[in-house]
Scaffold this active site. Sequence first.
Site, PDB file in Angstrom:
ATOM      1  N   ASP A  48      61.511 -32.350 -27.625  1.00 53.41           N
ATOM      2  CA  ASP A  48      61.343 -33.803 -27.730  1.00 53.41           C
ATOM      3  C   ASP A  48      61.282 -34.517 -26.394  1.00 53.41           C
ATOM      4  O   ASP A  48      60.989 -35.709 -26.349  1.00 53.41           O
ATOM      5  CB  ASP A  48      62.488 -34.406 -28.547  1.00 53.41           C
ATOM      6  CG  ASP A  48      63.792 -34.454 -27.757  1.00 53.41           C
ATOM      7  OD1 ASP A  48      64.114 -33.441 -27.100  1.00 53.41           O
ATOM      8  OD2 ASP A  48      64.469 -35.489 -27.771  1.00 53.41           O
TER       9      ASP A  48
ATOM     10  N   ASP B 213      64.241 -26.350 -28.569  1.00 55.37           N
ATOM     11  CA  ASP B 213      65.087 -27.074 -27.630  1.00 55.37           C
ATOM     12  C   ASP B 213      66.349 -27.496 -28.393  1.00 55.37           C
ATOM     13  O   ASP B 213      66.367 -27.531 -29.629  1.00 55.37           O
ATOM     14  CB  ASP B 213      64.339 -28.295 -27.095  1.00 55.37           C
ATOM     15  CG  ASP B 213      65.207 -29.166 -26.204  1.00 55.37           C
ATOM     16  OD1 ASP B 213      65.854 -28.615 -25.301  1.00 55.37           O
ATOM     17  OD2 ASP B 213      65.242 -30.382 -26.433  1.00 55.37           O
TER      18      ASP B 213
ATOM     19  N   ASP C  71      60.327 -30.770 -21.974  1.00 59.55           N
ATOM     20  CA  ASP C  71      59.748 -29.820 -22.912  1.00 59.55           C
ATOM     21  C   ASP C  71      58.222 -29.806 -22.873  1.00 59.55           C
ATOM     22  O   ASP C  71      57.596 -28.896 -23.447  1.00 59.55           O
ATOM     23  CB  ASP C  71      60.191 -30.156 -24.340  1.00 59.55           C
ATOM     24  CG  ASP C  71      61.687 -30.071 -24.516  1.00 59.55           C
ATOM     25  OD1 ASP C  71      62.288 -29.134 -23.959  1.00 59.55           O
ATOM     26  OD2 ASP C  71      62.265 -30.941 -25.191  1.00 59.55           O
TER      27      ASP C  71
END
Length: 754
Positions: free
Chosen positions: A505, A309, A509
């Site tokens: 995080d 990410d 996600d």
Amino acid sequence: MRAVRLARSREAVLLVAVTLLVGTGGVLSLVGGGGAKVLWAAATVVALGPSVVWVMADLRARRWGADLLAVLALAATLPVGEYLAGGIVALMVATGHVLEAGARRRAGRDLSMLLDRAPSRTHRRTADGLETIGVDEVVAGQAIVVLPGEVVSVDGVLDADGAFDESALTGEPLPVPKRAGATVHSGTVNAGAAVDLVATAAAGESTYAGIVRLAERAVAGTAPVARIADRIAIWFLPVALLMAAAAWLFTGDAVRAVAVLVTATPCPLLLAVPIAVTAGMSRMSRAGVVVKDGAALETLGNVRVLLLDKTGTVSEGRPEVTDVVCAPGMTEERVLALAASVERLSPHVLAAAIVRAAAAAGVPVERAQDVTETPGTGVRGVVDGRRVTVGRLPGERDLPGWARGVLNRGKLDLASVVWVDVDGALTAAFLVRDRVRRDAPRTMKRLREAGIREIRLVTGDRVDNAREVAATLGLDAVTAEVGPAEKVTSAENACRAGVTAFVGDGVNDAPALATADVGVAMGSYGATAATQVADAVILDDRLERLADAVETARRSRTLAVWSAVGGTVLSLGAMAAAASGLLLPVAGAVVQEAIDVVAILNALRALRGRTRRHDPRADELAARFSAEHERLAPARAAIRHAADALADGPTAASDAAVRRANRMVVERLLPHEVAEESELYPVLGAVRTAALSREHAEISRLSRRLGRHLAVAPGRIGADQVDDLRATLYGLDAVLNLHYAQEEEAFFSGKEDR
């Protein structure tokens, strides 16, 4: 969790019981008392019961492994009277399962934080004010009110302008202004004043509920991991059975078959592998990475594809002021003081960035009067008698040349622009970006060296931002502007190409973390959905810990494999000796114990890392000079500002800007560089700092050239100096940017206090 703790306590009780029975039997045998064989047989029976249960569970799942051979060895010792051998095998089996229990996968991944974040209450307007109702009562078409800082409970359409933090869904760190009539998704946070919206779906059919369902399905669909020990046992088990059967068939001696089975007890698999894995987990924990089970560590050690990410993972996750551009006659310090004074009490993330920039520059913040904030527009207030506005640029306004240049730079730098208006005149602009983590470039290099063959960026952020980050870090592919469902698809596709890890995080996600073969969460900001469903959590918010984790997992997995394979090969030799009659069951058990010791000692090497010579002064000096980099931001900005000011020629304003830049270079920047060269670089070593020392020399050369320009023009800069001065200033700016980036990547990342 209660079931997991109960299972672990049962395994501990089993080990204690078997140890007492075998130990007491050994004492009785030494002192010549009776009953030793009875106690050894009891230990065998005590271990046999749970072992049969474990094997049956494996067989129902259509898999067999090391436990099956252990059960056969335990059962075979009883009819032939080899009770001591059975007791030794029982002790090894119990010990192995206690070690495995310390690294066992939790029966179900806890999605409690994901569910807790979902709001259970919302508000609606009544004749008497606001009424609080349950979100389950909301239906499509109903009007509700979302208060400041609240999580939006249902998807809806705005009645008025507002601003929303969508980072939980998209990863975009900056609040998104929304106009009346725009759609707002559940799971986002109201970053402005209270707003009214009309629900377009019930809570159970809204965006956030969909994320929860995605995570639940991903967890339920995660396939069990094939463990190292079980993969080796698949072929070791039939070989051992064939050797035992052949020994019995060709000699007619059942004791030989039992000796083969006892010698074949896969203790290198039952003990060495869990020890290597547990040691690796312990080492990772000391490095700031918590791995939730041994299977995750084994998988992490075999990862080939890495999905990252962006926001909060490879970037800081919060916007920072990267540059301050001022109108002629205004200084960065004064602009920061005015803007921070009105932004000081604003909850907006951009306001926080400006306040942090002022603090880093050491600029005093004054008390502002009559401060008001308009969501999506900005903050107004009076500072020292001057009307100051910080926020968006009004739609209809003629811009001076310097402001048009700022707009172009914002597009080129992919930065947001925050404008400062003083008494009705545009005075300055802040360029704001979510910076790539300092340790990200070095981390990517280490991951490549550790064997990761493909690294991809998967983010909900804009395509241009994502591509810029990927290009900076040298990543292999980019998937941008995607939601949780698309992240899950990316993880599924990657898993088909190879063992895949996903690092993230945020709430958005969580489903992808659960879908990937191993999920790693950045967890420094507390328990979130990401940390709950992940297999590993980086506790201190340093991306470099990911490389530490992968390297440790690789080493632990390698040691586990070599311990298991090496021990198995030695066991095959001992089995051949037992089949030939050279080893009786008890002797075979003793030989197997010796093999176990060798395998375990090798596995324990996972507790040690590669030793690196390190001067303890380096960390202290790196932290000091890293902090100075932050404080030198105004000096670096003054250099760029002076070069930009010369675009208008040798005016009074440009002359003042150049002289100010030279003063800051001489008084602040050059002393820093000299101190680095004399104090930090000798500690780090000449080989590591040779190129950076050459950059110091170039910085000094350009600084001297700037000084000579001003020395020959004590009154005002001449027209014939402008071109060379701009080249000198822009060159100095470029060298400083490169130099600071190299230092931060090589020496400062992870050294500063957070």
